[in-house]
Write a protein that holds these residues in place. Structure first.
Motif, mmCIF file in Angstrom:
data_model
loop_
_atom_site.group_PDB
_atom_site.id
_atom_site.type_symbol
_atom_site.label_atom_id
_atom_site.label_comp_id
_atom_site.label_asym_id
_atom_site.label_seq_id
_atom_site.Cartn_x
_atom_site.Cartn_y
_atom_site.Cartn_z
ATOM 1 N N ASP A 57 47.156 -34.487 73.640
ATOM 2 C CA ASP A 57 47.568 -33.179 73.215
ATOM 3 C C ASP A 57 47.025 -32.813 71.853
ATOM 4 O O ASP A 57 46.584 -31.654 71.637
ATOM 5 C CB ASP A 57 49.249 -33.441 72.873
ATOM 6 C CG ASP A 57 49.847 -33.704 74.278
ATOM 7 O OD1 ASP A 57 49.335 -33.368 75.252
ATOM 8 O OD2 ASP A 57 50.812 -33.929 74.220
ATOM 9 N N ARG B 7 44.777 -22.934 71.358
ATOM 10 C CA ARG B 7 44.683 -24.061 72.393
ATOM 11 C C ARG B 7 46.525 -24.194 72.812
ATOM 12 O O ARG B 7 46.907 -24.532 71.852
ATOM 13 C CB ARG B 7 44.309 -25.162 71.949
ATOM 14 C CG ARG B 7 42.726 -25.172 71.903
ATOM 15 C CD ARG B 7 42.194 -25.289 73.384
ATOM 16 N NE ARG B 7 40.751 -25.430 73.430
ATOM 17 C CZ ARG B 7 40.008 -26.464 73.693
ATOM 18 N NH1 ARG B 7 40.515 -27.773 73.842
ATOM 19 N NH2 ARG B 7 38.771 -26.545 73.842
ATOM 20 N N SER C 45 51.461 -31.129 78.448
ATOM 21 C CA SER C 45 51.452 -31.173 79.861
ATOM 22 C C SER C 45 52.672 -31.728 80.788
ATOM 23 O O SER C 45 52.558 -31.615 82.107
ATOM 24 C CB SER C 45 50.263 -31.951 80.355
ATOM 25 O OG SER C 45 50.444 -33.274 80.177
ATOM 26 N N GLN D 132 50.019 -26.887 81.900
ATOM 27 C CA GLN D 132 49.543 -26.926 80.594
ATOM 28 C C GLN D 132 50.430 -25.695 79.748
ATOM 29 O O GLN D 132 51.047 -24.853 80.016
ATOM 30 C CB GLN D 132 48.129 -25.979 80.688
ATOM 31 C CG GLN D 132 46.928 -26.792 81.787
ATOM 32 C CD GLN D 132 46.671 -28.010 81.029
ATOM 33 O OE1 GLN D 132 46.616 -27.971 79.759
ATOM 34 N NE2 GLN D 132 46.648 -29.000 81.745
#
Length: 313
Positions: A44, A61, A65, A97
């Motif tokens: 991460d 970003r 997950s 995601q």
């Protein structure tokens, strides 16, 4: 709208910010989940560290997950690995995601039933570590009667490797700091402290030899000791020492490896059932608020308590 943790730049944990984002209604094959807990993993923070490139077009970003939560809405044909998904279902989200959020829209294939036996935090932190552990043991062909050396045996993945290997009937010797030795003994492992003299200490514990080694730390010490002890290099498996694996000819596993990804995906339901039965447990080291995601990443990169970190939206 939903609050989401994103990396707005490349760098350290200080680039993580909380933003508000709009959510669309679920399309066919999609599921909207109210997130109760979020598993935190090293990948991460690696995605914004620059380790995989610094293409500014990929910013911000979205992080994370794996999570657990309650289904709020479903699109047409929303069928997961265990069957149709309904509003109100308690679920585990795996392989999606951007789950560092209060609510998340995910593919139905990423949504699995959460057993009542698992609390939100455990369910959220389960499948990355359990899937990785399962992957290493499958590749190393660990089974009944084997003596297995686990490097980093008290870590998030290592502690699950220990438990799953013992469940397969193996004897486990695990490297860890002395403060974690009692925890390893409770799992049924034989602890040994890493550092100078590790090779001799393991030989003393297992004079008959080591059949397989699982490396979860990636240090030269872990690799060198494994190579010195395991005669069949195909039974040395690493999740971290990728360069050494390439040079020395032993296997590595990881989520970006298509074979690993497929093995882990196929095992998800069985791993959830196994955890619900109590075959292995996922220790939770610490929980953080969603807006403390950067702090969680900072602490994860330093010496920290044994087990998984979890975010609570």
């Amino acid at each position: 709208m939903t609050r989401v943790a994103v990396a707005t730049a490349f760098g350290g944990p200080d680039v993580v910010r909380i933003v508000d984002e709009a959510l669309a209604k679920p399309a066919a094959g999609q599921v909207l989940v109210e997130v109760k807990a979020i598993g935190v993993n090293p990948i991460d923070y690696k995605v914004y560290s620059g380790a995989f490139g610094t293409d500014a077009s990929t910013l911000p970003r979205h992080l994370g997950s794996e999570a657990s939560g309650v289904v709020l809405a479903v699109g047409n044909t929303a069928t997961g690995p265990a069957g149709p998904i309904s509003v109100g279902d308690e679920v585990i989200v795996s392989g999606a995601q951007g789950v560092y959020a209060e609510k998340v829209l995910v593919p139905a294939d990423a949504v699995l039933p959460k057993p009542a036996e698992l609390d939100w935090e455990t369910a959220a932190g389960l499948l990355v570590v359990a899937g990785t552990s399962y992957d290493t043991l499958e590749v190393a062909h660990v089974g009944k009667g084997d003596t297995v050396l686990v490097h980093g045996a008290a870590g998030g993945v290592g502690s699950i490797v220990v438990q799953q290997a013992i469940a397969r009937g193996a004897r486990v010797i695990g490297t860890a700091r002395a403060v974690n030795h009692d925890a390893l003994r409770e799992y049924g492992a034989e602890p040994v402290e890493y550092g100078d003299g590790l090779l001799d200490r393991v030989k003393e514990l297992a004079p008959e030899g080591i059949d397989a080694a699982i490396d979860t730390v990636g240090t030269d010490e872990a690799v060198d000791v494994s190579l010195a002890l395991v005669s069949d290099v195909s039974r040395i498996v690493t999740i971290a020492a990728f360069e050494r694996a390439g040079k020395e000819g032993f296997p590595s596993v990881g989520g970006s490896n298509p074979e690993s990804a497929e093995r882990r995906k196929k095992a998800r339901l069985d791993l959830i059932d196994s955890a619900a039965r109590g075959d292995f447990s996922v220790p939770i080291a610490k929980t953080f608020r969603l807006d403390e995601a950067g702090k969680a990443h900072e602490e994860l990169q330093s010496q920290h308590p044994r087990g998984k970190f979890v975010l609570i939206p």
